[in-house]
Design a protein around this motif. Structure first.
Motif, PDB file in Angstrom:
ATOM      1  N   TYR A  53     -10.484   8.112  -4.233  1.00  0.00           N
ATOM      2  CA  TYR A  53      -9.281   8.673  -3.625  1.00  0.00           C
ATOM      3  C   TYR A  53      -8.605   7.661  -2.685  1.00  0.00           C
TER       4      TYR A  53
ATOM      5  N   LEU B 122      -6.621   5.213  -4.751  1.00  0.00           N
ATOM      6  CA  LEU B 122      -5.435   5.901  -5.275  1.00  0.00           C
ATOM      7  C   LEU B 122      -4.371   6.034  -4.179  1.00  0.00           C
ATOM      8  N   MET B 123      -4.811   6.443  -2.986  1.00  0.00           N
ATOM      9  CA  MET B 123      -3.903   6.607  -1.849  1.00  0.00           C
ATOM     10  C   MET B 123      -3.220   5.287  -1.519  1.00  0.00           C
TER      11      MET B 123
ATOM     12  N   TRP C  84      -2.764   2.734  -3.381  1.00  0.00           N
ATOM     13  CA  TRP C  84      -1.872   2.377  -4.495  1.00  0.00           C
ATOM     14  C   TRP C  84      -0.554   3.130  -4.383  1.00  0.00           C
ATOM     15  N   VAL C  85      -0.656   4.455  -4.225  1.00  0.00           N
ATOM     16  CA  VAL C  85       0.541   5.294  -4.146  1.00  0.00           C
ATOM     17  C   VAL C  85       1.402   4.875  -2.951  1.00  0.00           C
ATOM     18  N   LEU C  86       0.771   4.573  -1.830  1.00  0.00           N
ATOM     19  CA  LEU C  86       1.528   4.240  -0.617  1.00  0.00           C
ATOM     20  C   LEU C  86       2.220   2.886  -0.714  1.00  0.00           C
ATOM     21  N   THR C  87       1.637   1.942  -1.474  1.00  0.00           N
ATOM     22  CA  THR C  87       2.275   0.625  -1.519  1.00  0.00           C
ATOM     23  C   THR C  87       3.187   0.463  -2.734  1.00  0.00           C
ATOM     24  N   ARG C  88       2.909   1.173  -3.824  1.00  0.00           N
ATOM     25  CA  ARG C  88       3.651   0.893  -5.045  1.00  0.00           C
ATOM     26  C   ARG C  88       4.810   1.841  -5.323  1.00  0.00           C
ATOM     27  N   TYR C  89       4.757   3.038  -4.786  1.00  0.00           N
ATOM     28  CA  TYR C  89       5.786   4.000  -5.163  1.00  0.00           C
ATOM     29  C   TYR C  89       6.665   4.353  -3.976  1.00  0.00           C
TER      30      TYR C  89
ATOM     31  N   LEU D   2       3.286  10.652   4.728  1.00  0.00           N
ATOM     32  CA  LEU D   2       1.972  10.560   4.080  1.00  0.00           C
ATOM     33  C   LEU D   2       1.182   9.384   4.664  1.00  0.00           C
ATOM     34  N   ASP D   3       1.888   8.271   4.855  1.00  0.00           N
ATOM     35  CA  ASP D   3       1.249   7.084   5.415  1.00  0.00           C
ATOM     36  C   ASP D   3       0.705   7.372   6.814  1.00  0.00           C
TER      37      ASP D   3
ATOM     38  N   ILE E  43      -2.534   9.618   6.942  1.00  0.00           N
ATOM     39  CA  ILE E  43      -3.818   8.992   6.612  1.00  0.00           C
ATOM     40  C   ILE E  43      -4.619   8.688   7.880  1.00  0.00           C
TER      41      ILE E  43
ATOM     42  N   GLN F  76      -4.790  -1.345   1.572  1.00  0.00           N
ATOM     43  CA  GLN F  76      -3.326  -1.290   1.636  1.00  0.00           C
ATOM     44  C   GLN F  76      -2.651  -2.638   1.957  1.00  0.00           C
TER      45      GLN F  76
END
Lengths: 297, 280
Positions: free
Chosen positions: B81, B84-85, B87-92, B100-101, B104, B164
């Motif tokens: 997780y 995944l977190m 990845w989602v925070l840096t790529r999308y 969301l950031d 965390i 991250q």
């Protein structure tokens, strides 16, 4: 394969790159990953936060506030604020000294010192508290002498301060070191050749360069200091009205099945934590240039 | 820097070496070194035979087994997780990404006792999630799953926050090169991205494991603390201390300290590798 498929969406000319998106997963995959991330945060982070306030207000605002204004609760809040007010300046001073030492000088054992500063991240808070009891407890050499001279450490405020400082001392140093590494030594050296004294160099050159990182580290340190449980539980002796901090009081109330009182105290601490986080996020947004080094290291 | 500059560098230019070194040594000695030394001396006083007896007693072994198993489960969850977190925070880019950031860091800022209290309330039989899970025969509170859940909660930021920044700094050229060579997105991740973030990722997972092994506040609320069943090692050390069994407490604490030091060392070596990788 057509030429178009070789160009990622973000690499298309004329389209400003909004984000660092070098990957080009299919939209469903993106949405699925974002969905999992959001669901996880909703279940594991937002729901616990909401529960704290929901349980605290189960009997209404009046009951929650009344439980927080009882003498024991007030004394716990005062004690926690006092401990934080003592631990924070100590750790800030240590953090600045450690960062100055590590970033301005080269000496043997530097790598070992940096590892040692990280120790509280991996050592159990219970072990930290136990170490303090073994060193300063009434049965130990130092502790026995101190108790005989009217200065008990364990089961008293000095022990709680020591335990809190043990757990929180890395935060300021850890935030300052990367920032000061990136800034190098040149500015200080120039000031020195212009005739400034050592302290003047620190106050007028170094400190303005690191103030936001210092504040950032201080915020993290405050959040952890107010909430420390394990280490404090071992050394405090849990004397109601005397050595029971806010987190300790939460446990005592919970064990007495005083749910609303326990959750009200927890809600007060949660509110403090959320304020700290908001300030930290605001700082990250406004002073991104100075704080960028922290993220990079 | 040539030979001419070398002697100047070697001589300390900036003032404050003695003052800062003195402050740091004094502080570290009083706060960390002397207390840890007191624990080690206590351990030495026990003697190897008695030490072994304490560590291999049924209750201690059960506590250690539970702590290690739950910490491994928690770290496995966080490894998946957390990546995944990050990845989602840096790529999308999507609405609410900044919030969301910031969220965390909640497990990091929230006192562990509060985390334990609220997770217990959520997953107990009449809690929001508990009443959905109990009919399915899944109980979280007072089981190893609750212990793992609490550990996972408090250590997730360590994985996300180490991966991250490395993910943010990756040079997109490598991925674009792979793409022009016809690699699929998954192949790019597996062969180009993952090897680059691996040292930092492992460092984050290691420090998360260390934290989970030592976690106390969040776990004691949700675990129920039944000896031989849901009693963690840190709590057993605490109980021994409250029984004035200083030797018993010190022996268990030394085992925990040993794990913590090894994991800290491993994590620092991995971090150093991650940094070297970045500079190249």
């Amino acid at each position: 394969m057509s030429d178009a498929s070789l160009i990622t969406p973000d690499a298309r000319p004329g389209r400003p790159r909004k984000f660092r998106a070098a990957t080009a997963e299919a939209a469903p995959a993106r949405l699925a990953l974002i969905g999992i991330a959001l669901t996880g945060v909703a279940i594991l982070i937002l729901a616990p936060l909401a529960t704290v306030f929901a349980e605290a207000l189960a009997d209404g605002w009046a009951a929650a506030l009344a439980s927080l204004t009882k003498p024991d609760a007030r004394s716990a809040i005062q004690l926690t604020l006092l401990i934080t007010a003592i631990a924070l300046p100590l750790n800030a001073a240590f953090g600045v000294a450690a960062a100055w030492l590590i970033t301005k000088f080269d000496f043997r054992g530097k790598a070992f010192l940096i590892t040692l500063i990280d120790l509280p991240f991996s050592v159990s808070p219970v072990v930290a508290g136990l170490c303090i009891v073994l060193l300063f407890g009434a049965n130990s050499l130092i502790g026995g002498w101190l108790v005989a001279h009217g200065l008990p450490i364990v089961f008293a405020i000095p022990g709680i301060v020591l335990a809190t400082v043990f757990v929180t001392f890395p935060f300021v140093a850890r935030e300052l070191i990367p920032v000061m590494i990136e800034q190098g030594r040149t500015e200080e050296e120039v000031a020195l050749t212009l005739g400034a004294s050592g302290w003047r160099v620190f106050w007028t050159v170094t400190l303005p360069n690191i103030r936001w990182a210092l504040l950032y580290g201080a915020l993290l340190c405050t959040a952890r200091a107010m909430g420390e449980f394990g280490a404090v539980a071992v050394v405090s002796g849990k004397i109601r009205g005397k050595t029971a901090t806010m987190p300790i009081t939460i446990e005592m109330l919970y064990n007495e099945y005083l749910s609303v009182a326990a959750f009200s105290m927890a809600a007060a601490l949660t509110a403090l934590a959320l304020i700290t986080l908001t300030l930290k996020t605001a700082l990250e947004l406004r002073h991104a240039d100075q704080l960028a080094a922290i993220r990079r290291h | 820097m040539t030979d001419i500059a070398a002697p100047i560098r070697a001589k300390r230019v900036l003032p404050g070496f003695t003052l800062s070194l003195g402050t740091v040594l004094l502080y570290m000695t009083v706060i960390v070194l002397l207390p840890v030394l007191a624990l080690i001396l206590k351990g030495a006083e026990i003697g190897p035979a008695r030490f072994w007896d304490i560590i291999t007693s049924a209750r201690t072994l059960a506590a250690l087994r539970l702590t290690i198993t739950a910490a491994l489960i928690a770290t496995a969850i966080n490894a998946v997780y957390g990546l995944l977190m990050a990845w989602v925070l840096t790529r999308y880019e999507f609405p609410g990404r900044r919030i969301l950031d910031a969220l965390i860091d909640v497990p990091f800022a929230l006192p562990t006792a509060v985390a334990g209290l609220s997770l217990t309330a959520l997953f107990s039989g009449n809690g929001w999630f508990g009443q959905l899970l109990e009919p399915l025969g899944i109980s979280v509170t007072y089981t190893i799953w609750g212990v793992a859940l609490a550990m996972s909660f408090t250590s997730i930021p360590f994985v996300v926050r180490t991966v991250q920044p490395v993910l943010e700094d990756l040079d997109p050229a490598y991925e674009q090169a792979a793409r022009t060579l016809g690699a699929s997105e998954f192949t790019i991740f597996r062969r180009v991205v993952f090897p680059q973030i691996l040292p930092a990722y492992l460092a984050g997972c290691t420090i998360a494991l260390a934290r989970s092994l030592g976690e106390f506040g969040a776990v004691v609320f949700i675990a129920g603390n039944l000896p031989f069943k849901t009693e963690i090692a840190a709590l057993l050390a605490f109980i021994r201390l409250e029984e004035y069994d200083y030797q018993g407490a010190a022996a268990i604490a030394l085992v925990l300290l040993f794990f913590a030091l090894i994991l800290l060392f491993v994590s620092n070596r991995l971090q150093a590798r991650a940094m070297r990788f970045k500079e190249r």
